[in-house]
Design a protein around this motif. Structure first.
Motif, PDB file in Angstrom:
ATOM      1  N   GLY A 241      68.353 103.938  96.478  1.00 54.85           N
ATOM      2  CA  GLY A 241      67.194 103.301  97.080  1.00 54.85           C
ATOM      3  C   GLY A 241      66.758 104.058  98.319  1.00 54.85           C
ATOM      4  N   GLU A 242      65.456 104.116  98.493  1.00 58.92           N
ATOM      5  CA  GLU A 242      64.865 104.916  99.564  1.00 58.92           C
ATOM      6  C   GLU A 242      65.325 104.509 100.958  1.00 58.92           C
ATOM      7  OE1 GLU A 242      60.386 105.801 101.203  1.00 58.92           O
ATOM      8  OE2 GLU A 242      60.622 104.978  99.203  1.00 58.92           O
ATOM      9  N   GLU A 243      65.212 103.223 101.283  1.00 61.91           N
ATOM     10  CA  GLU A 243      65.545 102.771 102.642  1.00 61.91           C
ATOM     11  C   GLU A 243      67.019 102.989 102.975  1.00 61.91           C
ATOM     12  OE1 GLU A 243      63.231 102.284 104.741  1.00 61.91           O
ATOM     13  OE2 GLU A 243      61.786 102.413 103.095  1.00 61.91           O
ATOM     14  N   LEU A 244      67.891 102.627 102.031  1.00 59.97           N
ATOM     15  CA  LEU A 244      69.330 102.800 102.259  1.00 59.97           C
ATOM     16  C   LEU A 244      69.680 104.270 102.387  1.00 59.97           C
ATOM     17  CD1 LEU A 244      70.683 100.118  99.765  1.00 59.97           C
ATOM     18  CD2 LEU A 244      70.817 100.034 102.254  1.00 59.97           C
ATOM     19  N   ALA A 245      69.066 105.107 101.573  1.00 59.49           N
ATOM     20  CA  ALA A 245      69.329 106.548 101.637  1.00 59.49           C
ATOM     21  C   ALA A 245      68.919 107.103 102.998  1.00 59.49           C
ATOM     22  CB  ALA A 245      68.605 107.276 100.515  1.00 59.49           C
ATOM     23  N   VAL A 246      67.746 106.714 103.477  1.00 62.11           N
ATOM     24  CA  VAL A 246      67.271 107.186 104.782  1.00 62.11           C
ATOM     25  C   VAL A 246      68.250 106.782 105.881  1.00 62.11           C
ATOM     26  CG1 VAL A 246      65.482 106.856 106.556  1.00 62.11           C
ATOM     27  CG2 VAL A 246      64.819 107.357 104.193  1.00 62.11           C
ATOM     28  N   LYS A 247      68.751 105.547 105.787  1.00 62.67           N
ATOM     29  CA  LYS A 247      69.722 105.057 106.763  1.00 62.67           C
ATOM     30  C   LYS A 247      70.984 105.925 106.765  1.00 62.67           C
ATOM     31  CE  LYS A 247      72.340 100.943 107.390  1.00 62.67           C
ATOM     32  NZ  LYS A 247      73.104 100.545 106.207  1.00 62.67           N
ATOM     33  N   GLU A 248      71.476 106.262 105.577  1.00 61.32           N
ATOM     34  CA  GLU A 248      72.694 107.079 105.461  1.00 61.32           C
ATOM     35  C   GLU A 248      72.456 108.521 105.898  1.00 61.32           C
ATOM     36  OE1 GLU A 248      75.388 105.628 105.191  1.00 61.32           O
ATOM     37  OE2 GLU A 248      74.821 103.744 104.274  1.00 61.32           O
TER      38      GLU A 248
ATOM     39  N   ILE B 231      61.759 111.628 102.186  1.00 57.63           N
ATOM     40  CA  ILE B 231      63.158 111.993 101.941  1.00 57.63           C
ATOM     41  C   ILE B 231      63.422 113.460 102.275  1.00 57.63           C
ATOM     42  CG2 ILE B 231      64.967 112.219 100.178  1.00 57.63           C
ATOM     43  CD1 ILE B 231      64.434 109.295 100.959  1.00 57.63           C
ATOM     44  N   THR B 232      62.554 114.364 101.834  1.00 58.67           N
ATOM     45  CA  THR B 232      62.794 115.788 102.104  1.00 58.67           C
ATOM     46  C   THR B 232      62.680 116.089 103.597  1.00 58.67           C
ATOM     47  OG1 THR B 232      60.498 116.335 101.524  1.00 58.67           O
ATOM     48  CG2 THR B 232      62.160 116.594  99.790  1.00 58.67           C
ATOM     49  N   ASP B 233      61.728 115.454 104.278  1.00 62.81           N
ATOM     50  CA  ASP B 233      61.603 115.635 105.739  1.00 62.81           C
ATOM     51  C   ASP B 233      62.878 115.185 106.453  1.00 62.81           C
ATOM     52  OD1 ASP B 233      59.073 116.633 105.420  1.00 62.81           O
ATOM     53  OD2 ASP B 233      58.034 114.918 106.314  1.00 62.81           O
TER      54      ASP B 233
END
Length: 100
Positions: free
Chosen positions: A22-29, A52-54
């Motif tokens: 998931g996008e939000e959880l991935a960004v957090k990690e 995500i790439t940024d």
């Protein structure tokens, strides 16, 4: 690229509870430094792709593009998933070997 191998490895990492999806959880990690490798589906929206790439580039987290959200989701036993982050160095290194 052998599809079977990397999806099997992702499934294994998932069972070992070393993935987050998931996008939000991935960004957090990614921000917390726990994400070791991010897998992004090629059919992610332009917005998600950029976000995500940024983030990965800013926090020096490697990422790889994979075929599509359905393959990514299926590998971790879920519906479609656009982003999956690996939280383990060993799994991340092996995954990079399979995907590169």
């Amino acid at each position: 690229m052998m599809k079977g191998q990397w999806t099997s490895l992702l499934g294994l990492a998932n069972r070992a509870r070393k993935t987050i999806s998931g996008e939000e959880l991935a960004v957090k990690e990614i921000r917390s430094g726990k994400a070791k490798l991010v897998l992004l589906a090629k059919d992610a929206s332009a917005n998600t792709h950029k976000k995500i790439t940024d983030k990965c580039n800013y926090y020096s987290v490697p990422y790889r593009l994979v075929e599509d959200r359905y393959i990514l989701g299926k590998a971790i036993g879920k519906e479609a998933r656009v982003v999956v982050a690996l939280l383990d160095d060993g799994f991340a290194r092996k995954m990079l070997m399979l995907l590169d």
